[in-house]
Design a protein around this motif. Structure first.
Motif: not given
Lengths: 327, 327
Positions: B222, B225-228, B230, B258, B261-262, B265
């Protein structure tokens, strides 16, 4: 546009001292009788195993924060300069960010290496971050753990001492930061360094002594003695200042006689510079920040209002950087 | 104020290739069948002994200079980013300055280390140098020689490949450079790195394996995957741009899934990014410059006039930096 202004300083020096006499006993070398007079160093501070680069850097940074009651989370950027890092990767700066308790705020933190020219260079990079208005408080730290890379068998190793120095810069509406100049000539790269790295960080590299600081060919004394005044004059011209406006100049603390000669060539009195090699030995990337911190605590930075402050640092590679601030 | 603009690129890749099958034979490890699909890597380029970091960096830089017929003496600043340096000191950058024939002009040259976040960070530092008007042409180089630090006994080592990428930036009167954002959390410093340095660069350090890349604790997926996304959204907000204006985004080439996925998102189509891990493996500090160079040569940077170009790089420490340019 914003202007960087120096607002605090701190230093860390290992407690353990090695005198010239002790150095001679350990190395079986005799220190030249003129060494203390010419270089200005009569003892050195030796970091112990717990005094790693990130430990020393964090201690210096904490003192700089405490001096102005700044919280670690107020720091927007941490730049750490060293050529004696604790690890190849990740950068020491990230570890220091954690050690001073700044990690929750997640400020950018990176390492810079221009060898012992780091002192002025970090101030220049920090000032350019502050200039664009999106970074307010920048912590710069120079750290030197060179005694951990010594063979303890050459007389020139008597130069080296460990320590860390930190400065905090903040954004202001008026200068502040005036500008910088530099020189670099990579044809000297092979002269002096710690030549272990990618492809040589192994048993064979250790057999070849690459893990220790190696002086393969001396730099001519003129590199600094003639080079520094040239650089100062370039800085004066670029920043449109006069010699009369200069209140204090901090030079790489590598040789007392060189600094005195440079002041003489520039036609400036000795009280416009400050030297700490008699107290702390030669501390590379840390030395000009430690000199600033010492000068500040000695009261030498009083009555500097409106004056110009210059940092000139010089290192193997070679590279030289000078930077000016209006106080 | 001036604005940095990217005007050239170059890369260097070692000729020697190691396939997944060869990796398995050497390491006695079986590569997960999903590795090639998830990560996107099916072979790696291995630098030979003459392909040192400064050699590879200089070759990439020469190609970037040749592409636009720029002479080395026109370069005002060289910033080299790596966490696999050729030496502890002096910085590789000074050696590269000499190798490309720029040393007569004496441009400033220094190393930066924010691990694999170097790519975007160097562009940010270069842009801030250019902004103040006193530096015109800046050469940034990312170089990665991580295979020289591998144990060749862990399956995750299949990621790594060697290479160098270089970009040249120049000053322009209009953007150009739009801004940057970053995150760093040093509490992860101990997870993954090459932990040899001051105090441990010795036989005991080698016995402890500190001279090799060590994965002590995995980062959660994450982080990227979640940080980028943001970070991209923060960048969009800070630079006052819209997603529709983005023409191309280059991400650290560490994992194909990743990046996809980014993009999902962010609600952006796959053709707005470019991936090279299938060609060149994972090349750390070099990878986004190599990706740019490859995209350029593939014709993907045509019809970009007025569009926004983003580089986002992410590395151990950990640190993440994203930077935006108007094309």
């Amino acid at each position: 546009m914003k202007y960087a202004k120096i607002i605090s300083s701190g230093m860390y020096v290992p407690q353990k001292i090695m005198t010239n006499k002790e150095f001679e006993q350990i190395t079986n070398m005799v220190i030249d009788p003129y060494f203390t007079e010419q270089i200005g160093i009569n003892h050195r501070h030796i970091s112990q195993s717990h005094e790693t680069p990130t430990f020393m850097a964090a201690e210096a940074a904490k003192k700089a924060l405490e001096r102005i009651n700044m919280k670690p989370e107020q720091i927007d950027l941490i730049i750490l300069g060293t050529d004696t890092p604790e690890a190849v990767s990740p950068p020491d700066a990230a570890r220091v960010q954690y050690l001073i308790g700044a990690n929750k705020a997640e400020p950018l933190a990176f390492n810079v290496n221009a060898s012992c020219a780091n002192g002025a260079l970090l101030l220049d990079i920090a000032s350019r971050y502050i200039a664009l208005g999106d970074y307010k408080n920048v912590l710069v730290i120079g750290v030197y753990a060179m005694t951990k890379f010594l063979n303890w068998k050459y007389s020139w190793e008597a130069l080296f001492s460990d320590g860390a120095g930190a400065l905090i810069l903040t954004a202001d509406d008026k200068p502040g930061y005036l500008g910088s100049v530099s020189r670099c000539d990579g044809s000297w790269w092979h002269n002096w360094g710690i030549y272990m790295g990618a492809g040589t960080m192994n048993i064979e590299g250790i057999d070849r002594g690459l893990h220790k600081l190696d002086l393969r060919a001396a730099y001519p004394a003129t590199v600094n003695e003639e080079g520094w005044p040239v650089l100062i004059n370039k800085l004066i011209e670029k920043c449109k200042i006069s010699k009369e406006e200069i209140g204090m100049m901090f030079f790489t603390q590598v040789r007392k006689k060189t600094i005195l000669k440079v002041m003489e060539i520039l036609g400036m009195s000795e009280d416009k510079t400050h030297m700490i090699m008699d107290k702390y030995g030669y501390t590379g990337s840390a030395c000009v920040y430690m000199a600033y911190d010492d000068a500040f605590d000695c009261g030498k930075m009083r009555n500097m209002e409106g004056k110009v402050l210059i940092f000139l640092t010089s290192g193997v590679g070679f590279q030289q950087v000078a930077v000016a601030f209006r106080w």
